[in-house]
Design an enzyme around this catalytic site. Structure first.
Site, PDB file in Angstrom:
ATOM      1  N   LYS A  92       0.722  -1.162   0.104  1.00  9.51           N
ATOM      2  CA  LYS A  92       0.122   0.030   0.085  1.00  9.51           C
ATOM      3  C   LYS A  92       0.828   1.270   0.057  1.00  9.51           C
ATOM      4  O   LYS A  92       1.604   1.338   0.755  1.00  9.51           O
ATOM      5  CB  LYS A  92      -1.068   0.123   1.173  1.00  9.51           C
ATOM      6  CG  LYS A  92      -1.829   1.175   1.237  1.00  9.51           C
ATOM      7  CD  LYS A  92      -3.148   0.799   0.356  1.00  9.51           C
ATOM      8  CE  LYS A  92      -3.853   2.173   0.027  1.00  9.51           C
ATOM      9  NZ  LYS A  92      -3.436   3.084  -0.718  1.00  9.51           N
ATOM     10  N   GLN A 113       6.929   3.888   4.161  1.00  6.30           N
ATOM     11  CA  GLN A 113       5.593   3.314   3.991  1.00  6.30           C
ATOM     12  C   GLN A 113       5.355   2.090   4.907  1.00  6.30           C
ATOM     13  O   GLN A 113       4.334   1.948   5.470  1.00  6.30           O
ATOM     14  CB  GLN A 113       5.086   3.272   2.636  1.00  6.30           C
ATOM     15  CG  GLN A 113       3.625   3.336   2.334  1.00  6.30           C
ATOM     16  CD  GLN A 113       3.007   4.726   2.511  1.00  6.30           C
ATOM     17  OE1 GLN A 113       3.497   5.619   1.955  1.00  6.30           O
ATOM     18  NE2 GLN A 113       2.065   4.866   3.238  1.00  6.30           N
ATOM     19  N   LYS A 116       5.385   3.200   8.592  1.00  5.03           N
ATOM     20  CA  LYS A 116       4.018   4.058   8.726  1.00  5.03           C
ATOM     21  C   LYS A 116       2.854   3.278   8.633  1.00  5.03           C
ATOM     22  O   LYS A 116       1.857   3.514   9.399  1.00  5.03           O
ATOM     23  CB  LYS A 116       4.014   4.919   7.403  1.00  5.03           C
ATOM     24  CG  LYS A 116       2.675   6.081   7.660  1.00  5.03           C
ATOM     25  CD  LYS A 116       2.578   7.131   6.301  1.00  5.03           C
ATOM     26  CE  LYS A 116       3.831   7.958   6.030  1.00  5.03           C
ATOM     27  NZ  LYS A 116       3.777   8.617   4.875  1.00  5.03           N
ATOM     28  N   LYS A 128       5.290   1.749  -2.780  1.00 10.30           N
ATOM     29  CA  LYS A 128       5.418   2.978  -3.560  1.00 10.30           C
ATOM     30  C   LYS A 128       5.620   2.883  -4.999  1.00 10.30           C
ATOM     31  O   LYS A 128       6.587   2.171  -5.397  1.00 10.30           O
ATOM     32  CB  LYS A 128       6.472   3.925  -2.802  1.00 10.30           C
ATOM     33  CG  LYS A 128       6.175   5.392  -2.769  1.00 10.30           C
ATOM     34  CD  LYS A 128       5.128   5.798  -2.076  1.00 10.30           C
ATOM     35  CE  LYS A 128       4.729   7.155  -1.950  1.00 10.30           C
ATOM     36  NZ  LYS A 128       3.644   7.689  -1.117  1.00 10.30           N
ATOM     37  N   GLY A 167      -2.720   8.169  -4.536  1.00 11.87           N
ATOM     38  CA  GLY A 167      -1.993   9.253  -5.176  1.00 11.87           C
ATOM     39  C   GLY A 167      -0.831   9.832  -4.386  1.00 11.87           C
ATOM     40  O   GLY A 167      -0.495   9.327  -3.276  1.00 11.87           O
ATOM     41  N   THR A 211      -4.650  13.590   5.276  1.00  9.43           N
ATOM     42  CA  THR A 211      -3.389  13.726   5.578  1.00  9.43           C
ATOM     43  C   THR A 211      -2.993  15.110   6.462  1.00  9.43           C
ATOM     44  O   THR A 211      -2.146  15.020   7.534  1.00  9.43           O
ATOM     45  CB  THR A 211      -2.206  13.657   4.385  1.00  9.43           C
ATOM     46  OG1 THR A 211      -2.576  12.281   3.518  1.00  9.43           O
ATOM     47  CG2 THR A 211      -0.793  13.804   4.980  1.00  9.43           C
ATOM     48  N   ASN A 242      -2.159  19.640  -1.486  1.00  2.81           N
ATOM     49  CA  ASN A 242      -3.259  19.071  -0.523  1.00  2.81           C
ATOM     50  C   ASN A 242      -3.008  19.059   0.670  1.00  2.81           C
ATOM     51  O   ASN A 242      -3.686  19.573   1.698  1.00  2.81           O
ATOM     52  CB  ASN A 242      -3.551  17.548  -1.205  1.00  2.81           C
ATOM     53  CG  ASN A 242      -4.719  16.817  -0.457  1.00  2.81           C
ATOM     54  OD1 ASN A 242      -4.096  16.325   0.527  1.00  2.81           O
ATOM     55  ND2 ASN A 242      -5.866  16.743  -0.728  1.00  2.81           N
ATOM     56  N   SER A 380      -7.210   5.655   3.626  1.00  2.00           N
ATOM     57  CA  SER A 380      -7.039   4.741   2.454  1.00  2.00           C
ATOM     58  C   SER A 380      -7.323   3.335   2.909  1.00  2.00           C
ATOM     59  O   SER A 380      -8.198   2.955   2.117  1.00  2.00           O
ATOM     60  CB  SER A 380      -5.723   4.671   1.763  1.00  2.00           C
ATOM     61  OG  SER A 380      -5.580   6.074   1.066  1.00  2.00           O
TER      62      SER A 380
END
Length: 447
Positions: A92, A113, A116, A128, A167, A211, A242, A380
């Site tokens: 992911k 990631q 995280k 990623k 994204g 986020t 964003n 997500s």
């Protein structure tokens, strides 16, 4: 490697394997430096070459993307998908479109990631991907054709229980829609494995905000633990995309005075602070094809620091939300001299190792990105849950779940972050994420 090897020996081993991957080496050094004392006290995590496996991606996919521009000229870009670790769930992580994208950056992002995602407690592994394609200045048709061309290769490596992209920089809802649509057509499967989708085809409310909101939720918990809060604080935010936009929105809701935003050309300084109306206008400008914060500064008659970052502005809280290594040791010295109380990373690794060390030495509260900006991937995960159940939750429910997850991440960081007086959140986040992934890897054997 020998299980009794030193930290430097291990880091040298990683460096020699990939001598030109500086961003990845930096990420490994940052994590392992804080992990090493814990590993020495818990030697079972040195068995079965666990660390060597942890820093090596399970799979790296590299391919060319051939597409036609508006002049009917053939263009060729490189693209990658780094499937880093699936010990606790499907890979992911986002897709990034930017000229700076290379394998080193994507490996660093996939490595970060992994931890995280583990911190969220949701069953998601780390991955990623991205391309050196630059969507800036491209027409919508060009962006669509590129996304569709990319998916002709990438689709075969994805799936709801295999790899679920989203994204990142250069990839918003439009690009996710183009890629998800092509994935559906090529796979003859309507599951739409991407997250960050539009609400009309399986997206989740609060995902665009997640986020930025999560960053502020985590930072507020960190501040409260140390007798502080956003109320009445001056806040510097870098970036204007964003993450920055929604961090500004939520910080204002918590009573902060946000005085900066930035882009690659410079920084706008608003001493009176953003208002909801001003923020809405900034969002409109940035949504246009060539919108810059300089345009926003001119419109409102504000100070514009051309070619500069926000870190020279005296503030109580700094939220770097732009890109990696944007906040270096010189900027850290200026922030500390100006009395900054807390720094929380909205971007991925925006603070250099030297700057991070300086903040910790100075007693500045410091929240690393793998904890502080985990709200996006957490939501997500909630989008994946809604898709699997064929349900759509109300915004209030998603936001409440996000807030709860960020508080849980904060609690995990505190648990592993050392003494009660001044928690080392870098150490806490790294150890908490590592333990979750490492326990899963050890339980599954040598694979």
């Amino acid at each position: 490697m020998d299980q009794t090897c030193s930290l430097e020996s291990f880091l040298n081993h990683v460096q020699k394997r990939d001598p030109h991957q500086t961003e990845f080496a930096q990420a490994v050094r940052e994590v392992m430096t804080t992990l090493w004392p814990f590993l020495e006290q818990n030697p079972r995590y040195r068995h079965m070459s666990l660390l060597e496996r942890l820093v090596e991606p399970e799979r790296v996919i590299q391919f060319r993307v051939v597409w036609l521009d508006d002049k009917n000229q053939v263009q060729v870009n490189r693209a990658w998908r780094v499937q880093f670790n699936s010990a606790i769930g499907p890979y992911k992580g986002g897709m990034r479109f930017h000229p700076s994208v290379n394998l080193s950056i994507l490996k660093f992002l996939g490595f970060e990631q992994t931890f995280k995602n583990a911190l969220t407690t949701l069953p998601m592994g780390g991955g990623k991907g991205g391309s050196d394609f630059d969507p800036k200045g491209k027409s919508e048709g060009e962006v669509m054709r590129f996304c569709q061309a990319l998916m002709t290769e990438l689709y075969r490596h994805l799936g709801p229980d295999t790899d679920v992209p989203a994204g990142d920089i250069g990839v918003g809802g439009r690009e996710v829609g183009f890629m998800a649509g092509m994935m559906r057509k090529l796979s003859n499967n309507s599951s739409c494995v991407f997250t960050g989708k539009g609400l009309s085809f399986g997206g989740s409310l609060i995902r665009p905000e997640a986020t930025g909101y999560g960053l502020v939720y985590f930072t507020e918990a960190m501040l409260k633990r140390h007798g502080l809060g956003f109320e009445g604080m001056r806040v510097a935010v870098s970036g204007s995309g964003n993450v920055a936009q929604y961090a500004i929105e939520k910080a204002m809701a918590f009573g902060a005075r946000v005085v900066t935003a930035s882009d690659s050309s410079g920084t706008v300084v608003d001493e009176s602070g953003f208002t909801p109306e001003k923020l809405a206008r900034l969002c409109e400008i940035k949504a246009s094809r060539d919108g810059r914060v300089a345009d926003y500064a001119r419109e409102f008659g504000l100070t514009y620091l051309e070619g500069q970052q926000p870190w020279s502005v005296p503030v109580d809280i700094a939220l770097p939300c732009a890109t990696q290594n944007e906040l270096d040791v010189d900027a850290a010295r200026v922030l500390i001299a100006n009395g900054v109380k807390a720094v929380a990373e909205g971007a991925n690794m925006p603070t250099t190792i030297e700057a991070t060390d300086l903040f910790l030495e100075a007693g500045v509260l410091f929240a690393p990105g793998k904890a502080a900006n985990a709200g996006g991937v957490a939501t997500s995960g909630l989008e994946m849950a809604q898709n699997a159940a064929r349900l759509s939750w109300k915004a209030e429910k998603v936001d409440a779940r996000l807030h709860h997850i960020m508080l849980d991440i904060h609690h995990a960081c505190v648990e592993y972050g050392g003494d009660n007086k001044h928690t080392n959140y870098v150490q806490g986040a790294n150890i908490a994420g590592f333990v979750k992934v490492a326990d899963a890897m050890l339980a599954q054997g040598v694979i």
